[in-house]
Design a protein around this motif. Structure first.
Motif, PDB file in Angstrom:
ATOM      1  N   ASP A 117      15.061  98.092  65.793  1.00  0.00           N
ATOM      2  CA  ASP A 117      16.074  97.069  66.059  1.00  0.00           C
ATOM      3  C   ASP A 117      15.813  95.805  65.237  1.00  0.00           C
ATOM      4  O   ASP A 117      16.756  95.161  64.752  1.00  0.00           O
ATOM      5  CB  ASP A 117      16.094  96.718  67.549  1.00  0.00           C
ATOM      6  CG  ASP A 117      16.669  97.854  68.387  1.00  0.00           C
ATOM      7  OD1 ASP A 117      17.332  98.734  67.802  1.00  0.00           O
ATOM      8  OD2 ASP A 117      16.453  97.864  69.602  1.00  0.00           O
ATOM      9  N   THR A 132      18.429  94.460  62.464  1.00  0.00           N
ATOM     10  CA  THR A 132      18.992  93.129  62.694  1.00  0.00           C
ATOM     11  C   THR A 132      18.782  92.231  61.481  1.00  0.00           C
ATOM     12  O   THR A 132      19.703  91.529  61.041  1.00  0.00           O
ATOM     13  CB  THR A 132      18.351  92.482  63.931  1.00  0.00           C
ATOM     14  OG1 THR A 132      18.581  93.316  65.069  1.00  0.00           O
ATOM     15  CG2 THR A 132      18.938  91.110  64.186  1.00  0.00           C
ATOM     16  N   TYR A 192      25.014  82.147  65.720  1.00  0.00           N
ATOM     17  CA  TYR A 192      24.761  83.524  65.282  1.00  0.00           C
ATOM     18  C   TYR A 192      23.621  84.148  66.077  1.00  0.00           C
ATOM     19  O   TYR A 192      23.674  85.337  66.433  1.00  0.00           O
ATOM     20  CB  TYR A 192      24.424  83.538  63.793  1.00  0.00           C
ATOM     21  CG  TYR A 192      24.089  84.912  63.256  1.00  0.00           C
ATOM     22  CD1 TYR A 192      25.099  85.808  62.910  1.00  0.00           C
ATOM     23  CD2 TYR A 192      22.768  85.324  63.117  1.00  0.00           C
ATOM     24  CE1 TYR A 192      24.796  87.071  62.423  1.00  0.00           C
ATOM     25  CE2 TYR A 192      22.457  86.579  62.639  1.00  0.00           C
ATOM     26  CZ  TYR A 192      23.480  87.451  62.298  1.00  0.00           C
ATOM     27  OH  TYR A 192      23.176  88.711  61.830  1.00  0.00           O
ATOM     28  N   ALA A 213      24.921  85.168  69.454  1.00  0.00           N
ATOM     29  CA  ALA A 213      25.729  86.390  69.330  1.00  0.00           C
ATOM     30  C   ALA A 213      24.841  87.610  69.091  1.00  0.00           C
ATOM     31  O   ALA A 213      25.086  88.688  69.655  1.00  0.00           O
ATOM     32  CB  ALA A 213      26.731  86.227  68.192  1.00  0.00           C
ATOM     33  N   THR A 214      23.804  87.453  68.276  1.00  0.00           N
ATOM     34  CA  THR A 214      22.877  88.562  68.037  1.00  0.00           C
ATOM     35  C   THR A 214      22.170  88.977  69.313  1.00  0.00           C
ATOM     36  O   THR A 214      22.027  90.177  69.596  1.00  0.00           O
ATOM     37  CB  THR A 214      21.834  88.137  66.971  1.00  0.00           C
ATOM     38  OG1 THR A 214      22.509  87.775  65.766  1.00  0.00           O
ATOM     39  CG2 THR A 214      20.866  89.273  66.691  1.00  0.00           C
ATOM     40  N   VAL A 247      24.575  90.962  71.526  1.00  0.00           N
ATOM     41  CA  VAL A 247      24.789  92.332  71.044  1.00  0.00           C
ATOM     42  C   VAL A 247      23.572  93.202  71.349  1.00  0.00           C
ATOM     43  O   VAL A 247      23.704  94.349  71.789  1.00  0.00           O
ATOM     44  CB  VAL A 247      25.098  92.309  69.531  1.00  0.00           C
ATOM     45  CG1 VAL A 247      25.119  93.733  68.972  1.00  0.00           C
ATOM     46  CG2 VAL A 247      26.427  91.621  69.263  1.00  0.00           C
ATOM     47  N   GLY A 296      23.381  94.302  74.837  1.00  0.00           N
ATOM     48  CA  GLY A 296      24.379  95.285  75.221  1.00  0.00           C
ATOM     49  C   GLY A 296      24.149  96.666  74.647  1.00  0.00           C
ATOM     50  O   GLY A 296      24.529  97.662  75.282  1.00  0.00           O
ATOM     51  N   VAL A 297      23.531  96.768  73.465  1.00  0.00           N
ATOM     52  CA  VAL A 297      23.441  98.075  72.809  1.00  0.00           C
ATOM     53  C   VAL A 297      22.013  98.606  72.714  1.00  0.00           C
ATOM     54  O   VAL A 297      21.814  99.743  72.264  1.00  0.00           O
ATOM     55  CB  VAL A 297      24.040  98.004  71.388  1.00  0.00           C
ATOM     56  CG1 VAL A 297      25.494  97.554  71.437  1.00  0.00           C
ATOM     57  CG2 VAL A 297      23.233  97.048  70.504  1.00  0.00           C
ATOM     58  N   SER A 311      14.364  91.122  72.971  1.00  0.00           N
ATOM     59  CA  SER A 311      15.607  90.752  72.290  1.00  0.00           C
ATOM     60  C   SER A 311      15.621  89.268  71.930  1.00  0.00           C
ATOM     61  O   SER A 311      16.230  88.868  70.933  1.00  0.00           O
ATOM     62  CB  SER A 311      16.816  91.086  73.162  1.00  0.00           C
ATOM     63  OG  SER A 311      16.759  90.384  74.394  1.00  0.00           O
TER      64      SER A 311
END
Length: 542
Positions: free
Chosen positions: A126, A130, A453, A456-457, A460, A463-464, A471
């Protein structure tokens, strides 16, 4: 009044003390009194300065040769260190002290090392994805920011100003509440420390609010300056290809030097050392030339980094100056290519000289700051720091626009520094102040956009993926990467602002107007001698 207006002595005094006007004088009577009033001035300061489109002579060749000597010596001794290395480095267990020869001899041994590494494949996957996505999106993100600053500067600035305060407050309160609710975080950071950090961040927010309020009357001028610079940069978009390639070239250039530094450690031998009485152990001793090579390589790397930064400024200034002095309906072809050719050719010695001066100043400033932290007391130390800061400030004062001027005219470093100072002095312009608020606002915009940003990252990833608390770390690293890219964009835009300022000063000096939209904005910048500013309207009336 009529008699006074006709007095040539008074007219000469007024014209000698006032700055060149934006409209070209119709007679030569304006210049002759000014020249005769200051006979000790350098005659070169009254030359008609403009962009030098013609062939340029080589300047500061001595520093070009000195830089080449450092580079070739670094690579030459580096190649020698590779072929002269001792393959037994690090294998001290294979050597033992021999009493008969009083030296260390190699014995037959076999050593096996086993290492185990722990890694989290989900986190690594991840994180890599990213950062890759962030790096890919950073290029169109910069172009989007440039487009918005060009067409909607006022809206972007006024929309971001409240976020300069709201974002830090939100993050400050969020981490405090999250850490308080988390048992592991609250145990690691007691309540007293959490409150202290919370208050400290709020104090920083208060400073930000004070800066905004204190400079509110200059916001409108800053908006116009950013808009003009964004428009100029949009006419030279190839800079966003050339400048990163220069950074990539520096990385490629650094790679063999780093390898040479590693192999330089392998040059030496095992020698005996007495520990207790008659007992000896074998330890590694580097060759006597290795520390000197480390010093040479580090100096070369620092100088090369400074040269690359100054070269970027030179290329930006050359391209923007060609745009500025071109006609409204035409744009010079291959302006970036010609600027690169001058940077790597006739003006490379000037860039090397500027690079070594900037590098020395940065090192001295770091030493002064470090000395202040380690030993802040003592009148002698305080006096030395004051002297050092005064000298460093004087250098910053003289060096501010030197490379910009050299890129425009092709003059040597010393000549460019002198002529730039005289140019700005004659036109009542400051040598150190363009519009510092623009840099602060651009930095704030970078913070707001990169923080948005990052949020928002994080959303996301939550959520995924199944990263959980990790995170936050991935989002912070994405925020840092985008901040670095956008900070580079701000660096380019700041250099565009400085270059346009020098071009505007050249226009004022010649009494010409090459870009009317620039004059309409930059004419509102403060002058360096407010007591003499009243002479300008008088000269106009005369």
């Amino acid at each position: 009044m009529a008699a006074d207006d006709g007095d040539p002595t008074k007219f000469a005094a007024i014209s000698s003390s006032s700055s060149p006007l934006l409209s070209k004088p119709s007679t030569s009577a304006l210049d002759s009194p000014r020249r005769s009033s200051d006979p000790e001035s350098d005659p070169t300061q009254f030359l008609q300065i403009s962009y030098n489109f013609g062939p340029r002579p080589f300047k500061d060749v001595a520093f070009l040769l000195l830089f080449d000597l450092f580079v070739f010596s670094t690579f030459g001794f580096g190649v020698f260190s590779v072929f002269h290395r001792n393959t037994d480095y690090g294998d001290s267990s294979s050597f033992s002290y021999d009493l008969a020869s009083t030296s260390c001899l190699k014995v037959s041994t076999f050593t096996r090392f086993s290492n185990s590494y722990w890694s989290d494949p989900v986190f690594e996957k991840d994180l890599i994805w990213t950062l890759v996505v962030t790096l890919i999106l950073s290029a169109p993100f910069c172009f989007l920011v440039l487009l918005l600053l060009k067409h909607y500067t006022k809206q972007i600035v006024y929309a971001c100003l409240p976020l300069f305060v709201l974002f830090p407050i939100f993050f400050n309160v969020y981490w405090f509440v999250a850490c308080t609710l988390s048992s592991s975080c609250s145990d690691a950071l007691p309540l007293a420390y959490r409150v202290l950090l919370l208050v400290f961040v709020f104090l920083i927010v208060g400073v930000i609010v004070w800066i905004i309020v204190a400079n509110w009357h200059r916001i409108e001028l800053t908006i116009q300056i950013i808009g003009v610079a964004s428009d100029a940069l949009s006419k030279n978009l190839k800079l966003f290809v050339v400048l990163p390639l220069l950074i990539l070239g520096l990385v490629v250039y650094y790679a063999p030097i780093v390898v040479f530094l590693v192999f330089a450690r392998f040059n030496g031998e095992f020698v005996p050392r007495e520990v207790d009485g008659d007992e000896y152990v074998c330890e590694w001793k580097e060759d006597s030339w290795v520390p000197a090579y480390y010093a040479l390589a580090i100096i070369t790397m620092i100088w090369s980094l400074a040269v690359m930064v100054e070269m970027q400024v030179y290329v930006i200034s050359g391209a923007i100056a060609q745009w500025y002095f071109s006609k409204e309906d035409s744009m010079p072809k291959k302006c970036i290519r010609s600027s690169l050719r001058n940077a790597f050719g006739q003006s490379f010695g000037t860039i090397c000289l500027s690079g070594i001066l900037v590098g020395v100043v940065r090192v001295v400033r770091a030493i002064v700051d470090n000395a202040r932290e380690e030993n802040p007391q003592g009148i002698v130390n305080f006096a030395l720091r004051c002297c050092a800061n005064a000298l460093l400030g004087a250098f910053d004062y003289l060096n501010k626009f030197t490379i910009n001027f050299a890129a425009i005219t092709g003059e040597s470093y010393c000549t460019s520094a002198k002529m730039t100072y005289e140019l700005l002095r004659r036109n009542l312009l400051s040598a150190v102040f363009v519009e510092t608020v623009s840099t602060r606002i651009l930095t704030g915009i970078v913070f707001v956009l990169s923080a948005a940003y990052a949020v928002a990252t994080w959303a996301v990833l939550r959520g995924v993926s199944s990263l959980g608390v990790d995170s936050y770390l991935v989002a912070i690293l994405a925020w840092l990467l985008l901040t670095v890219v956008l900070a580079f964009f701000v660096h380019v835009l700041d250099n565009v602002i400085d270059t346009i300022y020098v071009c505007y000063a050249i226009d004022r000096d010649k009494g010409d107007v090459c870009k009317q939209e620039v004059h309409e904005v930059y004419v509102h910048l403060p002058i360096s001698r407010s007591t003499r500013s009243a002479l300008i309207p008088n000269a106009l009336n005369a």
